[in-house]
Design an enzyme around this catalytic site. Structure first.
Site, PDB file in Angstrom:
ATOM      1  N   LEU A   1       0.849  -1.201   0.000  1.00 41.67           N
ATOM      2  CA  LEU A   1       0.000   0.000   0.000  1.00 41.67           C
ATOM      3  C   LEU A   1       0.878   1.241   0.000  1.00 41.67           C
ATOM      4  O   LEU A   1       0.791   2.089   0.865  1.00 41.67           O
ATOM      5  CB  LEU A   1      -0.928  -0.035   1.207  1.00 41.67           C
ATOM      6  CG  LEU A   1      -2.356  -0.451   0.859  1.00 41.67           C
ATOM      7  CD1 LEU A   1      -3.205  -0.580   2.090  1.00 41.67           C
ATOM      8  CD2 LEU A   1      -3.000   0.526  -0.113  1.00 41.67           C
ATOM      9  N   HIS A   2       1.772   1.319  -0.988  1.00 43.01           N
ATOM     10  CA  HIS A   2       2.637   2.484  -1.118  1.00 43.01           C
ATOM     11  C   HIS A   2       1.917   3.549  -1.941  1.00 43.01           C
ATOM     12  O   HIS A   2       0.735   3.406  -2.265  1.00 43.01           O
ATOM     13  CB  HIS A   2       3.964   2.076  -1.741  1.00 43.01           C
ATOM     14  CG  HIS A   2       4.674   1.033  -0.933  1.00 43.01           C
ATOM     15  ND1 HIS A   2       5.766   0.370  -1.398  1.00 43.01           N
ATOM     16  CD2 HIS A   2       4.414   0.541   0.295  1.00 43.01           C
ATOM     17  CE1 HIS A   2       6.157  -0.499  -0.475  1.00 43.01           C
ATOM     18  NE2 HIS A   2       5.359  -0.411   0.560  1.00 43.01           N
TER      19      HIS A   2
END
Lengths: 533, 88
Positions: B15-16
């Protein structure tokens, strides 16, 4: 007229985050404290956010801009509109006004939140947050007078790069930065040369500066002869660059030009530049700057993506290479006087088999998705490879017992420690290929740290000694039918290509940026051979 | 309507920044409240700052909680962007 003396700064190539040449007057951006005001109105902040958001919209919609630029702008737009941010700002406001120290406090709180994730890729976004808060207050900051300059700043923020790119800035120099920040990615996307980790250059403000962000050099106040020479270099490079991209698409029968990459974002760039696969995928980015080692699944997904992207071309993934100058928070390695001669590369992995096994499990599982080669760093003795093979066998059996799918893969070693030159015959039966890492090899052969300017003259990767070693390795490897690749800086030097091919090197692995240049050189060599019959 | 679902994040970026921004954008058209719970921390899935501060890596298991009329649609969006697979 008195002849001027050039002041030359040699720069380690690792400090180049965006390649190219630039020439111009040095201008220094000095950041003011965030503002001189004591309060800021919420209304003004909202207005600034709206203005910046509209500017970003233009970029997001402009399909002529590189995809990376539009993506980063999208992230910035969402940050600007973030409900969490505005809730914090509203809560901090009294009668519609926020104390600047509270504003800075909110910024620092958000930065701490990101830093606390322990994830280096998320931590890199701290720059974007600083950028956002600065921009909201100073959206009027003007860089208009920087046209055609070489610009120095302590650090660059992503929005700076977007603004500076429109002004035709020639090169960027900074004290801080890294290869993976948004600012660096944008500099590469806009093809503005950018060098980081420089000491303060303010004393040279106004002087003419030549930036060589290809070989690693900055010349301050060059004399007239040098100036003419630099202009020629830039002219030649500019003409070549325009022509060059098409060479990236060429494929050669007996040699491959592959990419060296260090972060997953580079996978697509390598592909676009025409890489015939990945010749060196460094995996350190997964392991450093965090509190815990990456899980098997995290590694597996990254390796799988690289392998699938390049299928059916080969992807060479190097086992973790830490020790030396790179340390891991969660794996305390006792400090030694000579870390480069200590526990690093495969030596460290064999001592910490839990880390090795997790990486091997991820790699072996990823091998089911394409053409994987595993590269072993810092091999010194045949025993290193034999012990590793035992661990690989054990890992394979474990995975198969668990019903996991494994594909075929090749195993190769880095030739970077001198002992291997004489031991390659004994190691060859256990491996499928060799890759000569000329950077470390040169360091160990000449006993000279490549980042130490005091011994720079001893670090000579184009010395005949290095070519003789490559000749020895290729000759010995041929007896065992092992392909040889070169993955150090030497492979990216156009004048070394001819020699390397003549010595029987079949793969060159270089930075993505250099791929079209190297392919052009190979094309010229092959054409010359054809004509000479 | 409240829906809760545990999924394993298969997006190679976890979840960058990029997937987080895709997620926030995709949820703009959803009226339900959507949260992602990871290691006991609950984050508003419509806030990129909240999502990033979770530090979710690929392969991690998260719980998605959606409350509202279009909760089902919201869960589907999260699953698609994270290439989420229902955890066993």
């Amino acid at each position: 007229m008195e002849k001027k003396a050039n002041r030359v700064l040699q720069i380690p190539k690792n400090n180049i985050v965006s390649e190219g040449y630039g020439l111009g007057k040095l201008r220094v951006i000095r950041r003011k404290r965030i503002t001189e005001k004591q309060f800021i109105s919420l209304e003004d902040l909202k207005l600034a956010a709206k203005t910046i958001s509209l500017e970003l919209d233009k970029i997001i919609r402009d399909i002529s801009l590189p995809e990376e630029v539009r993506e980063i702008s999208q992230v910035h737009k969402l940050l600007l509109e973030d409900p969490f941010l505005w809730k914090k700002l509203e809560d901090a406001s009294v009668d519609g006004k926020i104390k600047i120290e509270d504003y800075e406090h909110i910024r620092d709180e958000i930065i701490s939140l990101l830093l606390s994730t322990g994830n280096p890729l998320i931590q890199e976004r701290v720059d974007d947050i600083k950028d956002l808060f600065r921009n909201l207050l100073e959206s009027s900051e003007r860089f208009d007078d920087l046209k055609d300059s070489v610009v120095y700043s302590e650090e660059f923020f992503p929005s700076d790069i977007i603004k500076l790119s429109t002004l035709g800035v020639k090169a960027l120099l900074s004290a801080r930065g890294s290869h993976t920040t948004h600012a660096a990615i944008l500099a590469r996307a806009f093809e503005i040369p950018h060098i980081i980790r420089l000491s303060d250059l303010s004393e040279y403000e106004g002087k003419t500066v030549f930036v060589d962000a290809v070989n690693g050099m900055i010349v301050i106040d060059p004399d007239d002869t040098s100036l003419q020479e630099f202009k020629k270099i830039i002219q030649k490079y500019t003409i070549e660059k325009e022509e060059i991209e098409k060479y990236g698409k060429l494929k050669f029968e007996n040699v491959k030009v592959m990419a060296n990459i260090g972060v997953p974002q580079e996978i697509e760039i390598a592909k676009k530049k025409g890489a015939d696969g990945i010749g060196l995928f460094r995996t350190e980015f997964l392991f450093v700057g965090r509190d815990n080692p990456p899980s098997e699944e995290e590694q597996y997904l990254v390796y799988k993506k690289a392998i699938e992207t390049f299928y059916p071309e080969e992807v060479v993934i190097r086992l973790l290479d830490v020790g030396g100058d790179k340390k891991l928070e969660y794996l305390p390695i006792e400090s030694r006087e000579n870390p480069f001669l200590g526990l690093r590369g495969i030596r460290l992995l064999l001592k910490h088999k839990e880390i090795l096994k997790t990486q091997l499990r991820a790699l072996l599982r990823a091998s089911a998705h394409g053409n994987l080669s595993i590269l072993v760093p810092m091999v010194t003795l045949p025993e290193d490879v034999k012990e590793l093979l035992e661990v690989i066998q054990e890992t394979k059996e474990e995975l198969l017992t668990e019903g996991k799918e494994i594909g075929s893969f090749k195993l190769g070693i880095m030739v970077e420690v001198p002992s291997v030159i004489w031991l390659i015959d004994e190691i060859a039966p256990y491996i499928d290929f060799v890759s000569i890492g000329t950077n470390d090899l040169t360091q160990y052969i000449f006993a000279a740290d490549r980042n130490d300017p005091l011994v720079a003259r001893y670090y000579q990767d184009e010395h005949k000694v290095i070519f003789e070693i490559i000749a020895t390795i290729t000759k010995k490897a041929k007896n065992f039918n092992l392909p040889v690749s070169v993955c150090g800086e030497l492979a990216g030097k156009e004048n070394a290509v001819d020699k390397l091919l003549q010595l029987g090197v079949s793969k060159l692995s270089v930075s993505s940026f250099s791929i079209p240049f190297i392919k052009k050189r190979i094309y010229e060599i092959q054409e010359k051979i054809k004509h000479e019959g | 309507m409240e829906i809760r679902k545990k999924i394993v994040v298969k997006n190679p970026e976890g979840l960058h920044a990029r997937p987080a921004s895709e997620l926030v954008k995709a949820l703009l058209g959803v009226s339900s409240e959507v949260y992602i719970v990871y290691k006991g921390t609950k984050a508003n899935a419509k806030s990129i700052l909240n999502i990033l501060s979770l530090g979710v890596n690929p392969g991690a298991e998260v719980e998605v909680v959606a409350t509202g009329e279009d909760a089902e649609k919201a869960i589907k969006i999260v699953e698609e962007i994270l290439y989420g697979e229902e955890s066993q």
